[in-house]
Design a protein around this motif. Structure first.
Motif, short mmCIF file in Angstrom:
data_model
loop_
_atom_site.label_atom_id
_atom_site.label_comp_id
_atom_site.label_asym_id
_atom_site.label_seq_id
_atom_site.Cartn_x
_atom_site.Cartn_y
_atom_site.Cartn_z
N ARG A 178 -10.47 23.26 -0.06
CA ARG A 178 -11.22 22.90 1.15
C ARG A 178 -11.46 21.39 1.23
NH1 ARG A 178 -15.75 25.27 0.29
NH2 ARG A 178 -15.19 26.89 -1.21
N GLU A 203 -4.94 26.97 8.96
CA GLU A 203 -3.70 26.50 8.36
C GLU A 203 -2.98 27.64 7.64
OE1 GLU A 203 -3.00 23.86 10.08
OE2 GLU A 203 -2.41 22.63 8.34
N GLU A 233 -12.94 27.49 8.16
CA GLU A 233 -12.12 27.89 9.32
C GLU A 233 -10.84 27.06 9.40
OE1 GLU A 233 -14.96 27.44 12.48
OE2 GLU A 233 -16.19 29.08 11.64
N ARG A 234 -10.94 25.79 9.07
CA ARG A 234 -9.75 24.96 9.11
C ARG A 234 -8.70 25.44 8.11
NH1 ARG A 234 -7.53 19.81 10.38
NH2 ARG A 234 -6.01 19.36 8.76
N SER A 287 -16.98 25.25 9.22
CA SER A 287 -15.85 24.66 9.95
C SER A 287 -14.69 24.34 9.00
CB SER A 287 -16.30 23.39 10.66
OG SER A 287 -16.78 22.44 9.72
N THR A 288 -15.00 24.02 7.76
CA THR A 288 -13.92 23.71 6.81
C THR A 288 -13.25 25.00 6.33
OG1 THR A 288 -15.23 21.81 6.12
CG2 THR A 288 -13.34 22.36 4.77
N SER A 307 -8.39 20.14 2.56
CA SER A 307 -8.32 20.42 4.00
C SER A 307 -9.02 19.31 4.79
CB SER A 307 -8.97 21.78 4.26
OG SER A 307 -8.60 22.29 5.50
N ARG A 333 -0.22 19.72 4.14
CA ARG A 333 -1.04 20.75 4.80
C ARG A 333 -1.49 21.82 3.79
NH1 ARG A 333 1.87 22.27 10.47
NH2 ARG A 333 -0.09 23.43 10.68
N ALA A 385 -7.25 16.21 7.34
CA ALA A 385 -7.67 15.86 8.70
C ALA A 385 -7.77 14.35 8.85
CB ALA A 385 -9.00 16.52 9.03
#
Lengths: 199, 199
Positions: free
Chosen positions: A93, A158, A153-154, A150-151, A96, A37, A100
């Motif tokens: 990123r 985390e 934000e992901r 969106s990335t 990240s 993560r 997913a």
């Protein structure tokens, strides 16, 4: 029964190198799967006024300690190590996005190998693209996606999850409510997980 | 050939507990003698703006980590641990006197046992006096000597020596120009010493 241990990590953390290269195999011996993560450790370090460069004495020691531990683990470490790296967090990123799906660890291994063995920082566009190609991805598509809101934000989500767990460094292994900071706590984390299988 | 490893420590450091209780035996197995050298870690932490209480998240983790490691080492740890301790550095100055003779480690073991097993801070006058009596000393004489300018100076000189070595935490093991920070680096330090007997 929980048999997955979370590993919060940051591409830019020196000691994460050892975890990326050795934790999967060690955990597998104990029948434990790892979930990788990526999070924005840099943001948390700033919040806590715990920026490594602010303490050059400790930073110099940490680098020397890492060189010695690389030798103990039989891992390459070419000095001087580019540091700090990934200023724009693009490598993180990309990780990240990889987290997913199912290619986070091979991505991290390739980037860390470039960084420690070949002195190429993990945000280097050539290293990123070559790594993505090796993993069967289309580099331009992934890099564009990595820069999408969106990335960002992901990765931020985390980072929030890490903060909520009390995480302040990387790598950090998580089992239930217990956190174990540092590659040198991997064995403690696995022993704890074996002794507390229900987390 | 150098067969003595220096251990810079501070009575007040949580992880020094483990070194005090286990390092001598581990080193002896490798034929290495330890020289215990108390110093004023607090002064160095302040200079480096690295005061544990300034980062409550990390401090809370460190305490939890120490509790878990005490269990792994089979050592008592009564919670909550009095912390911080020895605000006036008297226990450390007594240790400084002890280091000039040959009773530093037994002193440290007794004070750390009082602290971790019995929740008595190491600067407690009763614990200090009882420890000194056990060691065959005259408490009043030692405590008077501990408060003398020459003892303050000795602790300051050892702090200067620590700073010159790049020491920023405790315990720190020293072999030649190599320093190893933390009880969890004891094994690394001993392995290094065996591989580099001439320091």
């Amino acid at each position: 029964m929980n048999r997955t241990m979370d590993v919060f990590f940051f591409i830019g953390s020196v000691f994460t190198y050892f975890a990326v290269m050795r934790a999967e195999q060690a955990a597998a011996r104990d029948g434990i799967a790892l979930r990788w993560r990526p999070f924005n450790l840099r943001a948390i370090l700033k919040e806590q006024n715990n920026v490594p460069r602010n303490n050059p004495v400790k930073l110099a020691y940490s680098m020397r300690d890492a060189v010695r531990r690389a030798a103990r683990h039989g891992l390459p470490f070419r000095e001087p190590l580019p540091y700090p790296v990934d200023p724009g967090l693009r490598a993180n990123r990309v990780a990240s996005l990889a987290a997913a799906e199912d290619w986070c660890l091979p991505l991290a291994r390739s980037l860390y190998t470039g960084w420690f063995r070949d002195s190429i920082p993990p945000h280097d566009p050539g290293l990123l693209s070559a790594t993505l190609l090796q993993l069967g991805k289309v580099p331009d598509a992934i890099l564009t996606q990595a820069d999408a809101p969106s990335t960002h934000e992901r990765l931020a989500a985390e980072t929030d999850a890490a903060r909520a767990l009390g995480i302040f460094g990387a790598p950090t292994f998580v089992w239930g409510n217990e956190i174990f900071w540092g590659d040198d706590r991997l064995e403690d984390a696995l022993a704890w997980a074996k002794a507390h299988p229900d987390g």
